[in-house]
Design an enzyme around this catalytic site. Structure first.
Site, PDB file in Angstrom:
ATOM      1  N   TYR A  59      -3.146  49.522  74.058  1.00  9.29           N
ATOM      2  CA  TYR A  59      -2.867  48.926  72.957  1.00  9.29           C
ATOM      3  C   TYR A  59      -3.107  47.376  73.069  1.00  9.29           C
ATOM      4  O   TYR A  59      -2.282  46.773  73.678  1.00  9.29           O
ATOM      5  CB  TYR A  59      -1.194  49.173  72.182  1.00  9.29           C
ATOM      6  CG  TYR A  59      -0.884  50.600  72.316  1.00  9.29           C
ATOM      7  CD1 TYR A  59      -1.899  51.611  71.927  1.00  9.29           C
ATOM      8  CD2 TYR A  59       0.572  51.055  72.045  1.00  9.29           C
ATOM      9  CE1 TYR A  59      -1.423  52.889  71.746  1.00  9.29           C
ATOM     10  CE2 TYR A  59       0.755  52.375  71.897  1.00  9.29           C
ATOM     11  CZ  TYR A  59      -0.183  53.190  71.713  1.00  9.29           C
ATOM     12  OH  TYR A  59       0.185  54.534  71.467  1.00  9.29           O
ATOM     13  N   GLN A 175       4.871  63.749  73.622  1.00  7.27           N
ATOM     14  CA  GLN A 175       4.812  62.865  72.381  1.00  7.27           C
ATOM     15  C   GLN A 175       3.505  63.108  71.595  1.00  7.27           C
ATOM     16  O   GLN A 175       2.309  63.085  72.040  1.00  7.27           O
ATOM     17  CB  GLN A 175       4.627  61.327  72.918  1.00  7.27           C
ATOM     18  CG  GLN A 175       4.406  60.351  71.635  1.00  7.27           C
ATOM     19  CD  GLN A 175       4.181  59.098  72.116  1.00  7.27           C
ATOM     20  OE1 GLN A 175       3.337  58.017  71.631  1.00  7.27           O
ATOM     21  NE2 GLN A 175       4.785  58.655  73.126  1.00  7.27           N
ATOM     22  N   LEU A 206       5.312  57.701  60.038  1.00  6.40           N
ATOM     23  CA  LEU A 206       5.370  57.114  58.708  1.00  6.40           C
ATOM     24  C   LEU A 206       3.904  57.621  58.249  1.00  6.40           C
ATOM     25  O   LEU A 206       3.309  56.700  57.220  1.00  6.40           O
ATOM     26  CB  LEU A 206       5.603  55.646  58.588  1.00  6.40           C
ATOM     27  CG  LEU A 206       6.992  55.283  59.218  1.00  6.40           C
ATOM     28  CD1 LEU A 206       7.242  53.907  59.224  1.00  6.40           C
ATOM     29  CD2 LEU A 206       7.971  55.916  58.174  1.00  6.40           C
ATOM     30  N   GLY A 279       5.898  52.422  63.785  1.00  2.42           N
ATOM     31  CA  GLY A 279       5.112  51.343  64.110  1.00  2.42           C
ATOM     32  C   GLY A 279       5.475  50.225  63.203  1.00  2.42           C
ATOM     33  O   GLY A 279       5.495  50.450  61.926  1.00  2.42           O
ATOM     34  N   ARG A 281       5.250  45.489  63.068  1.00  6.64           N
ATOM     35  CA  ARG A 281       5.015  44.478  63.743  1.00  6.64           C
ATOM     36  C   ARG A 281       5.273  43.260  63.053  1.00  6.64           C
ATOM     37  O   ARG A 281       4.922  42.129  63.575  1.00  6.64           O
ATOM     38  CB  ARG A 281       3.334  44.201  63.762  1.00  6.64           C
ATOM     39  CG  ARG A 281       2.600  44.679  62.473  1.00  6.64           C
ATOM     40  CD  ARG A 281       0.972  44.629  62.635  1.00  6.64           C
ATOM     41  NE  ARG A 281       0.395  45.319  61.868  1.00  6.64           N
ATOM     42  CZ  ARG A 281      -0.745  45.326  61.633  1.00  6.64           C
ATOM     43  NH1 ARG A 281      -1.596  44.727  62.411  1.00  6.64           N
ATOM     44  NH2 ARG A 281      -1.748  45.932  60.769  1.00  6.64           N
TER      45      ARG A 281
HETATM   46  P1  NAP Z   1       3.171  54.687  61.772  1.00 11.26           P
HETATM   47  O1  NAP Z   1       4.460  54.227  62.456  1.00 11.26           O
HETATM   48  O2  NAP Z   1       3.255  55.994  61.103  1.00 11.26           O
HETATM   49  O3  NAP Z   1       2.913  53.469  60.939  1.00 11.26           O
HETATM   50  C1  NAP Z   1       2.759  52.103  61.341  1.00 11.26           C
HETATM   51  C2  NAP Z   1       2.393  51.385  60.157  1.00 11.26           C
HETATM   52  O4  NAP Z   1       3.002  51.542  59.011  1.00 11.26           O
HETATM   53  C3  NAP Z   1       2.910  49.899  60.786  1.00 11.26           C
HETATM   54  O5  NAP Z   1       1.729  49.225  61.460  1.00 11.26           O
HETATM   55  C4  NAP Z   1       2.703  48.985  59.176  1.00 11.26           C
HETATM   56  O6  NAP Z   1       1.270  48.841  58.770  1.00 11.26           O
HETATM   57  C5  NAP Z   1       3.165  50.217  58.296  1.00 11.26           C
HETATM   58  N1  NAP Z   1       4.599  50.048  58.020  1.00 11.26           N
HETATM   59  C6  NAP Z   1       5.572  49.997  59.126  1.00 11.26           C
HETATM   60  N2  NAP Z   1       6.941  49.843  58.357  1.00 11.26           N
HETATM   61  C7  NAP Z   1       6.812  49.324  57.096  1.00 11.26           C
HETATM   62  C8  NAP Z   1       7.243  49.139  55.922  1.00 11.26           C
HETATM   63  N3  NAP Z   1       8.736  49.207  55.941  1.00 11.26           N
HETATM   64  N4  NAP Z   1       6.659  48.840  54.885  1.00 11.26           N
HETATM   65  C9  NAP Z   1       5.496  48.921  54.655  1.00 11.26           C
HETATM   66  N5  NAP Z   1       4.449  49.325  55.663  1.00 11.26           N
HETATM   67  C10 NAP Z   1       5.153  49.524  56.959  1.00 11.26           C
HETATM   68  O7  NAP Z   1       1.915  54.771  62.952  1.00 11.26           O
HETATM   69  P2  NAP Z   1       1.770  54.305  64.200  1.00 11.26           P
HETATM   70  O8  NAP Z   1       1.825  52.896  64.639  1.00 11.26           O
HETATM   71  O9  NAP Z   1       0.200  54.783  64.481  1.00 11.26           O
HETATM   72  O10 NAP Z   1       2.611  55.509  64.894  1.00 11.26           O
HETATM   73  C11 NAP Z   1       3.803  54.934  65.616  1.00 11.26           C
HETATM   74  C12 NAP Z   1       3.935  54.610  67.049  1.00 11.26           C
HETATM   75  O11 NAP Z   1       3.543  55.743  67.742  1.00 11.26           O
HETATM   76  C13 NAP Z   1       2.489  53.618  67.642  1.00 11.26           C
HETATM   77  O12 NAP Z   1       3.044  52.400  67.343  1.00 11.26           O
HETATM   78  C14 NAP Z   1       2.497  53.989  69.282  1.00 11.26           C
HETATM   79  O13 NAP Z   1       3.805  53.543  69.752  1.00 11.26           O
HETATM   80  C15 NAP Z   1       2.750  55.526  69.055  1.00 11.26           C
HETATM   81  N6  NAP Z   1       1.507  56.338  68.901  1.00 11.26           N
HETATM   82  C16 NAP Z   1       1.086  57.098  70.104  1.00 11.26           C
HETATM   83  C17 NAP Z   1      -0.054  58.002  69.938  1.00 11.26           C
HETATM   84  C18 NAP Z   1      -0.257  58.464  71.221  1.00 11.26           C
HETATM   85  O14 NAP Z   1      -1.628  59.035  71.258  1.00 11.26           O
HETATM   86  N7  NAP Z   1       0.573  59.017  71.973  1.00 11.26           N
HETATM   87  C19 NAP Z   1      -0.824  57.772  68.763  1.00 11.26           C
HETATM   88  C20 NAP Z   1      -0.691  56.930  67.776  1.00 11.26           C
HETATM   89  C21 NAP Z   1       0.835  56.181  67.858  1.00 11.26           C
HETATM   90  P3  NAP Z   1       0.945  47.362  58.558  1.00 11.26           P
HETATM   91  O15 NAP Z   1       1.558  46.411  59.595  1.00 11.26           O
HETATM   92  O16 NAP Z   1      -0.627  47.311  58.474  1.00 11.26           O
HETATM   93  O17 NAP Z   1       1.360  47.146  57.048  1.00 11.26           O
END
Ligand code: NAP
Length: 327
Positions: A59, A175, A206, A279, A281
């Protein structure tokens, strides 16, 4: 509202069932990020009781781990850090590599970036078909005996791969991708986890922001943002998913007095021994996290939600586009 927690085998501290995901903090594949805001988000999460932080060396090619190291100075022992190994990046291309030699190098590099002398949960990021599971798992077992890691997990593994892997070291977690829209694990990984006592860290809970209700048909993404190549965010599917979000939003509000974000997280938490990776930030993105705790979806709710999805999403698609190259 008190935070729901659970135990991960091998880790003494109970962990919050909402974990902070830090992929976007790395900036890469998320159109860039703001380091100061990322650090504030990490501290805010911890102060709010979200004590599990998920990251990976890939990352931001080390940046996400470095920010965690900085944010946790002086409070590291209050957090539970989950990081990963098994991907390498050369000239910007990410490939799988779960050899013992690679894992050994990665753990040492992660410990430096995270400014710690142990990692709570160490996960193999993607299965590497070119390396025997025995080689990877044996190395993790050695790291655990040395005290450099406390518990072992895998990510994106099938049940057959987990069966093989766990012959050589005890697995604590898996995971996979999992959210209201991406449920492939219901038929295999989730039942496997329940039968084998594994905790499921659901990533993308999300659906990369779709399930927050903040997107609309004119939403676009800049730079290298992964959502520019995500088929869910392209016509004609994007409209279908947005229609589902709109109907779910109404249902969450009218039937439970909740936001769609809380409904999406609750849905993940109600499926079993799960932790929802959220996720974020910016600190304000975590606003209302406590809305997900202290209630449950009924069987009627689940039926109704499924009807909404069936009537709006005519052309569903999963997160398969995310898989890295195999070397
Ligand atoms: P997610 O949690 O489904 O979505 C994250 C995104 O949603 C954020 O970056 C943000 O985008 C938006 N968001 C979050 N809270 C919000 C709010 N209150 N209002 C509006 N938008 C909001 O996706 P993800 O980050 O891909 O997945 C979560 C975590 O899982 C990752 O950070 C990582 O640690 C892990 N992951 C692991 C793998 C793997 O292969 N093991 C793959 C993917 C992810 P913006 O900041 O652009 O608005």
């Amino acid at each position: 509202m008190s935070i729901e927690t659970l135990k991960i085998p091998g880790i003494d501290k109970a962990v919050s069932r909402i974990a902070l995901g830090t992929w976007a903090m790395g900036g890469r594949l998320w159109g860039g990020s703001d380091n100061e805001l990322s650090i504030k988000t990490l501290r805010h999460a911890l102060a709010s009781g979200i004590n599990l932080i998920d990251t990976a060396p890939v990352y931001g090619f080390g940046l996400s781990e470095e920010l965690i190291g900085k944010a946790l100075r002086g409070v590291r022992h209050t957090a539970v850090i989950a990081t990963k190994a098994g991907l390498q990046w050369d000239d910007g291309t990410t490939r799988r590599n779960a050899t013992a030699q690679r894992i050994r190098k990665e753990v040492e590099d992660s410990l430096v970036r995270l400014e710690t002398d142990y990692i709570d949960l160490y996960q193999i990021h993607w299965p590497d078909p070119l390396v025997a599971q025995e080689e990877t798992a044996d190395e993790l077992e050695r790291l655990r005996r040395e005290g450099k890691i406390l518990a072992v997990g895998v990510s994106n593994y099938s049940p057959a791969q987990m069966d093989d892997f766990s012959r050589y070291t005890a697995l604590a977690t898996v995971q996979p991708p999992y959210n209201l829209f991406e449920r492939a694990i219901d038929s295999d990984i989730l039942p496997y986890a329940k039968n084998h006592g594994l905790v499921v860290l659901a990533y993308g809970s999300l659906c990369r922001g779709l399930l927050t209700g903040s997107m609309h048909s004119a939403t676009s993404f800049g730079g290298d943002d992964v959502r520019r190549i995500d088929p869910k965010f392209k016509a004609p599917r994007f409209e279908q998913y947005l229609a589902a979000v709109g109907a779910l939003e109404v249902y969450a509000r009218e039937c439970h007095g909740k936001s769609i974000l809380a409904l999406a997280l609750r849905w993940v938490l109600d499926q079993g021994p799960t932790i929802a990776l959220w996720g974020a930030r910016r600190p304000e993105q975590l606003k209302g996290y406590e809305e997900a705790f202290g209630w449950h979806l009924t069987a009627d709710d689940l039926t109704h939600i499924d009807r909404i999805l069936a009537s709006t999403i005519k052309d569903p698609i999963g997160p398969e586009f995310m898989a890295p190259a195999k070397r």
